[in-house]
Motif scaffolding. Structure first.
Motif, PDB file in Angstrom:
ATOM      1  N   ARG A  93       6.061  29.371 -89.024  1.00 40.29           N
ATOM      2  CA  ARG A  93       6.785  30.330 -88.193  1.00 40.29           C
ATOM      3  C   ARG A  93       7.682  29.637 -87.176  1.00 40.29           C
ATOM      4  O   ARG A  93       8.769  30.118 -86.869  1.00 40.29           O
ATOM      5  CB  ARG A  93       5.784  31.238 -87.479  1.00 40.29           C
ATOM      6  N   GLY A 111      17.729  36.180 -92.174  1.00 39.96           N
ATOM      7  CA  GLY A 111      16.445  36.654 -91.682  1.00 39.96           C
ATOM      8  C   GLY A 111      15.486  36.978 -92.809  1.00 39.96           C
ATOM      9  O   GLY A 111      14.297  36.646 -92.748  1.00 39.96           O
ATOM     10  N   ALA A 112      15.996  37.605 -93.861  1.00 35.77           N
ATOM     11  CA  ALA A 112      15.151  37.919 -95.020  1.00 35.77           C
ATOM     12  C   ALA A 112      14.657  36.644 -95.695  1.00 35.77           C
ATOM     13  O   ALA A 112      13.500  36.558 -96.119  1.00 35.77           O
ATOM     14  CB  ALA A 112      15.927  38.780 -96.011  1.00 35.77           C
ATOM     15  N   MET A 121      14.176  33.704 -94.250  1.00 31.46           N
ATOM     16  CA  MET A 121      13.151  33.094 -93.397  1.00 31.46           C
ATOM     17  C   MET A 121      11.834  33.854 -93.502  1.00 31.46           C
ATOM     18  O   MET A 121      10.753  33.261 -93.531  1.00 31.46           O
ATOM     19  CB  MET A 121      13.639  33.074 -91.940  1.00 31.46           C
ATOM     20  N   TRP A 122      11.903  35.174 -93.559  1.00 28.82           N
ATOM     21  CA  TRP A 122      10.687  35.987 -93.685  1.00 28.82           C
ATOM     22  C   TRP A 122       9.968  35.676 -94.993  1.00 28.82           C
ATOM     23  O   TRP A 122       8.747  35.514 -95.036  1.00 28.82           O
ATOM     24  CB  TRP A 122      11.051  37.462 -93.614  1.00 28.82           C
ATOM     25  N   LEU A 123      10.738  35.574 -96.081  1.00 26.78           N
ATOM     26  CA  LEU A 123      10.147  35.265 -97.383  1.00 26.78           C
ATOM     27  C   LEU A 123       9.542  33.868 -97.379  1.00 26.78           C
ATOM     28  O   LEU A 123       8.457  33.647 -97.936  1.00 26.78           O
ATOM     29  CB  LEU A 123      11.211  35.381 -98.470  1.00 26.78           C
ATOM     30  N   LEU A 151      16.406  30.479 -87.151  1.00 28.44           N
ATOM     31  CA  LEU A 151      17.003  31.757 -86.755  1.00 28.44           C
ATOM     32  C   LEU A 151      17.759  31.626 -85.443  1.00 28.44           C
ATOM     33  O   LEU A 151      18.859  32.166 -85.284  1.00 28.44           O
ATOM     34  CB  LEU A 151      15.912  32.826 -86.637  1.00 28.44           C
ATOM     35  N   VAL A 202       8.317  32.227 -94.848  1.00 33.48           N
ATOM     36  CA  VAL A 202       7.075  32.235 -94.082  1.00 33.48           C
ATOM     37  C   VAL A 202       5.964  32.913 -94.876  1.00 33.48           C
ATOM     38  O   VAL A 202       4.812  32.455 -94.894  1.00 33.48           O
ATOM     39  CB  VAL A 202       7.295  32.928 -92.718  1.00 33.48           C
ATOM     40  N   ARG A 203       6.293  34.015 -95.546  1.00 29.52           N
ATOM     41  CA  ARG A 203       5.287  34.735 -96.345  1.00 29.52           C
ATOM     42  C   ARG A 203       4.741  33.856 -97.470  1.00 29.52           C
ATOM     43  O   ARG A 203       3.549  33.886 -97.768  1.00 29.52           O
ATOM     44  CB  ARG A 203       5.907  36.003 -96.937  1.00 29.52           C
ATOM     45  N   ALA A 262      10.824  28.584 -88.932  1.00 26.06           N
ATOM     46  CA  ALA A 262      11.672  29.748 -89.199  1.00 26.06           C
ATOM     47  C   ALA A 262      12.344  30.236 -87.928  1.00 26.06           C
ATOM     48  O   ALA A 262      13.537  30.578 -87.932  1.00 26.06           O
ATOM     49  CB  ALA A 262      10.833  30.869 -89.818  1.00 26.06           C
ATOM     50  N   ALA A 263      11.596  30.255 -86.817  1.00 28.29           N
ATOM     51  CA  ALA A 263      12.185  30.679 -85.544  1.00 28.29           C
ATOM     52  C   ALA A 263      13.299  29.725 -85.114  1.00 28.29           C
ATOM     53  O   ALA A 263      14.342  30.154 -84.602  1.00 28.29           O
ATOM     54  CB  ALA A 263      11.101  30.753 -84.467  1.00 28.29           C
TER      55      ALA A 263
END
Length: 271
Positions: free
Chosen positions: A53, A39-40, A42-44, A60, A46-47, A56-57
């Motif tokens: 997104r 999760g971290a 994927m968040w990075l 996940l 996307v950032r 990434a979804a």
């Protein structure tokens, strides 16, 4: 991975956790860490705009299946392949054996019999699954009153565990007190011994697997079920007319030259 689990078990032992629960809790913690890191990541991503997104979804949501496949299917398969080149008695460390195990298997008559039975099972089972899945899909697609209730009833046996189903079918094919031979006796026919007869054991297993999977919607006695195939077939049956329907609608809505001229003239008059 086993070293990581053992390390976590040793850490949990300090919390006076029950010994039987330590491996389970250690595994849960390890999975939580894996999915947390994913999760971290994927968040990075996307950032930093490396991925969108939606992508990434997707990763996940699909990650539980991927992790489960790697842990319980892909990983064991690769590990088994590696072990096939070793001598290992589960007690002493594995020793590299090269192709010795394969040479021994080529001269083992039981291996040839196993391959023969596997191929015969595939020849009997795969066509049966295809035919039954299509037949069930056609039946499920019939527009009659109460079809939704019938679909629900058809699905209910899938809620029974595989172990319970296996025990049930062992009773069904019992040569003395089984349901199948009981019906055959009523018809004046002496049934075979089924699972206890080498000539009838394979047909009994094929029937058992096809009957089990006829009610299941999608994971041998384990997997590629009539139920999953039936749902795919049913989807094709229900949507098979869509292209023709779209084309017919497209033809009905097609703009002819006369209609376009009239429309253009009307628009000029309005203007």
């Amino acid at each position: 991975m086993s070293e990581i689990v053992k390390g976590l078990e040793g850490l949990l032992a300090g919390f006076h956790l029950d010994v039987a629960l330590q491996p389970i809790v250690a595994f849960v913690i390890m999975m939580a860490v894996v999915f947390g890191l994913l999760g971290a990541a994927m968040w990075l991503a996307v950032r930093r705009r490396w991925i969108g997104r939606a992508t990434a979804a997707f990763w996940l949501f699909v990650s539980p299946w991927i992790v489960g496949f790697l842990l319980f299917t892909g990983g064991p398969m690769v590990y088994s392949l590696v072990l096939s080149f070793t001598h290992w008695d589960l007690l002493s460390p594995a020793r590299f054996a090269g192709l010795a195990n394969y040479r021994q298997a080529l001269h083992d008559p039981d291996v040839g019999q196993a391959v023969k039975v596997t191929l015969l099972y595939a020849v009997l089972s795969v066509p049966a699954q295809t035919v039954l899945s299509l037949a069930v899909a056609l039946l499920m697609n019939v527009k009659v009153s109460g079809i939704h209730v019938f679909r629900t009833i058809w699905y209910l046996p899938s809620l029974v565990s595989g172990v319970a189903q296996t025990v049930l079918f062992i009773w069904v094919f019992n040569p003395e007190h089984g349901l199948v031979n009981g019906v055959l006796r009523l018809l004046g026919v002496e049934g075979p011994k089924w699972l206890f007869d080498p000539d009838w054991a394979l047909p009994a297993v094929v029937i058992m697997r096809r009957a089990r999977r006829a009610c299941r919607p999608g994971t041998v006695l384990q997997v590629q079920r009539i139920g999953a195939a039936q749902l795919a077939e049913q989807g094709g049956v229900q949507t098979g007319h869509t292209p023709a329907l779209v084309q017919s609608r497209g033809r009905r809505r097609a703009v002819t030259p006369e209609r376009s001229t009239v429309s253009a003239g009307t628009s000029r008059q309005v203007a």
